[in-house]
Design an enzyme around this catalytic site. Structure first.
Site, PDB file in Angstrom:
ATOM      1  N   THR A  87       0.651  -1.327  -0.014  1.00 14.71           N
ATOM      2  CA  THR A  87      -0.071   0.171   0.040  1.00 14.71           C
ATOM      3  C   THR A  87       0.657   1.137  -0.066  1.00 14.71           C
ATOM      4  OG1 THR A  87      -0.246  -0.232   2.361  1.00 14.71           O
ATOM      5  CG2 THR A  87      -1.961  -1.273   1.162  1.00 14.71           C
ATOM      6  N   CYS A  88       2.006   1.229   0.507  1.00 14.98           N
ATOM      7  CA  CYS A  88       2.675   2.292   0.422  1.00 14.98           C
ATOM      8  C   CYS A  88       3.067   2.952  -0.805  1.00 14.98           C
ATOM      9  CB  CYS A  88       4.228   2.222   1.341  1.00 14.98           C
ATOM     10  SG  CYS A  88       3.899   1.747   3.157  1.00 14.98           S
ATOM     11  N   PHE A  89       3.314   2.057  -1.971  1.00 14.88           N
ATOM     12  CA  PHE A  89       3.771   2.274  -3.251  1.00 14.88           C
ATOM     13  C   PHE A  89       2.503   2.020  -4.032  1.00 14.88           C
ATOM     14  CE2 PHE A  89       7.395   0.593  -0.856  1.00 14.88           C
ATOM     15  CZ  PHE A  89       8.276   1.739  -0.967  1.00 14.88           C
TER      16      PHE A  89
END
Length: 851
Positions: A816-818
């Site tokens: 989810t960070c990327f």
């Protein structure tokens, strides 16, 4: 040569009058551009002066008033006699040692190395003999400055002096070390010594000297003196220092307006004015006083430069450097000028009509400033029109620096806004221009407004802004989120204790520790980073605004909207939790996370410090709104008949009990009638929606203010926005997720857009999902549940689909960070559909990411 002692009182002869000055000493008006262009060097003037004096007469007669006894001596000498020779003759006559003498003419000390012609001594001139060393105040300072001046004179005559620059800098340092650092009155004598000794004149003479090395020596010496004054002397002395710098500016202006040393001195003078802290409205030039007459020539000069720079900025990006310097100086000089004009206007307004003098208001300068304002306003409008043509068809992007020169337009507009307040009708002209150029102004704000700037002047006129520009300016009130993990406030939270542990981490922290940003991790989970932080914001906001926790109440007609619960005191720490809630909402805004929560109008208006009216409560309590509106619209006779049976009270349910609250003193006995019903309605609204939740609102506002860069901006933050603006910032887009927009902002790794799996994904599966399923999938992919109002374009990054090399029956995974979604090359659409159905129907929002 004869020496005649005469009484102290004497009659002047009919020779050349004392006010005739030598050509080299002529004072030019600041605006005399034509005459300035005809000036030649000081050295040539001095040589011309010597020749002129030799031709006019062979002898000079002048008067020297003694430093004690009140006697005056009459002396005769040749124009090319040195000042030192006059001192020696006075010693032979009066026995006063030469080193204890100094001669003053027109407020300036005569230097030993000068000739009488160079000093512009007129026939019948009056000189004053005063103590030079032991009998003089600050004798050491006099000696140091005299040594420096003597050295400079030697250089001007072409002598070679070893380590001249080092010696001059050393003498300047010694002189400044003697100058008191705090007491302005004591320091004034030292600055007067520097001026009276002709130090500025001789340093400028050295700067204009034709001998090799002299110009560089003078340049370094002057810069060293000015920088030392600015860096070593306290702000209380900047007014004194400014007088010296002003003298350098006046002398160097004759060299040329674009001369580097002049520009440096002008900039230094402007910066000193910003910090001097002295009055600029005096009617005479007292000690340490700067007058409007002193400042205005620089403003006029800089305005002309700005007009030229703005012309260049429309054609050449290289104008950015010129604009940067000139805008900075223009701003610095305008501060005291505006202050002086306003103070003078106040003095005039306080005077009786018959005693007002035209010259008190410096009508010529004030009128000229108004003309400069009009010229600059017209020019900046042309620049904005040119900018709009250049940006036609381009999307707004924060920080996109197409033309560096444009970044200075906002600063110029801000200064024009300040000038406009001095003149009737000037503000209307400015805002008329900005209304016409609204579109390009908004792009200018989004591209170039910075946290270090002051933007309140724009937001006071929200009609010239749009949502993007208002949001950008509001976000500038928050600190910038850091990327260095070492600076972030770290949290390790158990999902089962989400609210309580989040409260401990956020509410108990020092505000400054939260300004860099947050680093979030759930216990016993591998995932970390921005994706997990976004998920945490969503979960903690759901908990805070959950009606079961009794902190906030949802509006009956719009369950997304909340306002503080008047009965929140059932929670023992409810006020601390409101401070915590304020911090959470501010942090979510700072991190640009849409949390799906919006405020009711009554809550928003109170945070902005605004008054609550009947129309404002429409959503918060529709039933009460309808009832009160009916009371106001009822027939007067019916209301006066007391059929309503109303008095100035309201019933409140608190902890299971009902109590009566009086809306005003003796409210129980005050009957509502047609004459007081408006007052009744207003008091009821204020008690129900303001008084009953004032503590809760106050603590929420305090928590919100803790996160701002400047806590004093809390009310201003909400005043700068419309309610709809905050809705979009907190909740994001309310539109159904567009599959086409989603697809447009997605890239691939390991897959190609033409692969069959990608076709199944978009056309057969996502395209047929319900709106809620798409939200769940987006959340699984990005930890974003509510898109920004711009849609996928407003996200911090594009989205990615990665091909994983796991077995073909594995569930999709995400980083989810990327914004990465990963799935294997499924063998059929049915398998892909089945795997995605698991994600969109059973996903519970935890333990799905790895980074």
């Amino acid at each position: 040569m004869s020496v005649i002692e005469t009484p102290a009182v004497h009659h002047r002869s009919g020779g050349a009058s004392d006010h005739h000055r030598h050509p080299s000493k002529r004072k030019f008006d600041d605006g005399e551009d034509e005459e300035l262009s005809d000036l030649v060097s000081v050295r040539m003037k001095k040589e011309e002066a010597v020749n002129s004096w030799s031709e006019l007469r062979s002898h000079l007669q002048f008067f020297v008033r003694m430093m004690s006894g009140g006697n005056t001596i009459v002396m005769q000498a040749y124009p090319d006699d040195s000042v030192k020779s006059i001192h020696e003759r006075i010693q032979s006559m009066k026995g006063i040692p030469v080193f204890e003498q100094r001669l003053i003419y027109r407020g300036k000390q005569l230097q030993w190395e000068q000739t009488l012609a160079e000093c512009s001594i007129q026939n019948d001139a009056n000189l004053q003999l005063v103590g030079r060393m032991r009998s003089t105040e600050h004798p050491q300072a006099w000696q140091v400055i005299n040594d420096m001046v003597s050295l400079v004179y030697r250089l001007c005559r072409g002598e070679t002096v070893r380590d001249a620059l080092k010696t001059i800098k050393g003498l300047i340092a010694s002189y400044l070390n003697m100058t008191p650092r705090i007491d302005s009155d004591s320091a004034s004598g030292y600055f007067q010594i520097f001026m009276s000794s002709n130090a500025p004149e001789v340093l400028v003479m050295l700067y204009m000297s034709p001998f090799a090395g002299n110009k560089d020596c003078a340049d370094s010496s002057v810069r060293h003196f000015l920088s030392s004054c600015c860096n070593t002397l306290c702000k209380a002395l900047h007014g004194q220092c400014a007088r010296v710098v002003l003298e350098f500016c006046k002398l160097l202006r004759r060299v040329g307006y674009q001369d580097p040393l002049y520009l440096y001195c002008r900039s230094t003078f402007g910066s000193l004015l910003e910090t001097a802290g002295v009055s600029y409205a005096g009617s005479d030039n007292g000690k340490g006083m700067i007058l409007i007459q002193d400042i205005f020539p620089f403003v006029r000069e800089l305005a002309r430069s700005l007009l030229r720079d703005l012309d260049l900025s429309m054609e050449s990006p290289s104008a950015a450097g010129l604009l940067l310097n000139d805008v900075g100086d223009f701003t610095a000089f305008l501060i005291p000028l505006r202050t002086g004009i306003m103070e003078l206007q106040a003095i005039k307004d306080s005077m009786p009509q018959d005693k007002r003098h035209k010259d008190l208001l410096l009508a010529e300068e004030i009128g000229h400033l108004h003309r400069l304002y009009i010229d600059l306003l017209n020019k900046i409008e042309q620049c904005l029109q040119k900018m709009e043509q250049s940006l036609a068809g381009q999307e707004i992007a924060e920080g996109d620096n197409v033309c560096p020169a444009w970044s200075h337009y906002l600063t110029i507009l801000k200064e024009l806004n300040k000038i406009s307040k001095l003149y009737d009708g000037a503000e209307e002209k400015l805002w008329s221009v900005l209304t016409r150029q609204r579109s390009v102004l908004c792009q200018l704000i989004v591209r170039y407004a910075k946290r270090t700037d002051e933007h309140q002047w724009i937001l006071e006129h929200r009609c010239v802004t749009n949502f993007e520009s208002r949001r950008h300016l509001a976000m500038m009130m928050f600190p910038e989120v850091k990327e260095d993990y070492e600076e972030l406030h770290e949290m390790l939270i158990d999902r089962s204790q989400l609210l309580a542990e989040s409260f401990e981490y956020i509410a108990r922290a020092e505000p400054e520790s939260l300004h860099a940003g947050l680093f979030m991790e759930f216990k016993n989970e591998e995932a970390t980073g921005p994706g997990v932080l976004r998920e945490w914001f969503l979960l903690v906001c759901q908990a805070i605004f959950n009606p079961q926790n009794a902190l906030f109440v949802a509006c009956p007609n719009d369950r997304r909207r909340f306002f503080p619960n008047p009965a929140s005191k059932v929670h023992p720490l409810h006020l601390e939790y409101f401070s915590f809630a304020g911090r959470i909402i501010a942090l979510a805004l700072m991190h640009r996370v849409q949390v799906g929560i919006v405020f009711d109008r009554v809550f928003f208006l109170q945070l902005a410090g605004n008054y609550i009216t009947l129309e404002d409560i429409r959503d918060a309590d529709p039933c009460l709104y309808t009832s009160l509106k009916q009371i106001l619209e009822m027939d007067s006779d019916f209301v006066d008949s007391d059929e309503l049976g109303l008095t100035f009270v309201r019933e409140v349910e608190e902890l299971g009990h009902r109590k009566v609250v009086e809306l005003c003193p003796d409210g129980k006995t005050l009957v509502v009638n047609s004459k007081n019903r408006e007052k009744y309605v207003d008091l009821l609204i204020q008690d129900r929606f303001v008084t009953s939740i004032s503590e809760q609102v106050s603590h929420f506002a305090k928590g919100f203010a803790d996160i701002l860069s400047n806590s004093k901006l809390q009310q201003y933050f909400f005043q700068s926005l419309q309610l709809e603006d905050l809705d979009w910032m907190l909740h994001g887009s309310e539109d159904t997720i567009s599959v086409e927009d989603w697809k447009t902002h997605t890239e691939y790794n390991g897959y190609k857009e033409t692969d069959i799996q990608i076709s199944w994904f978009w056309e057969q599966i996502v395209g047929r999902m319900t709106a809620e399923q798409r939200k769940v999938l987006l959340f699984f992919w990005t930890s974003v549940k509510y898109l920004p109002v711009e849609g996928f374009r407003g996200l911090a990054s594009r989205l990615y689909i990665y091909r994983s090399h796991e077995p073909g029956d594995r569930l999709p995974s995400s980083h989810t960070c990327f914004y990465r979604l990963c799935f294997p090359a499924y063998s059929s659409m049915a398998v892909m559909q089945d795997r995605l159905d698991v994600i969109t129907q059973e996903h519970i929002g935890c333990s799905f990411g790895t980074w």
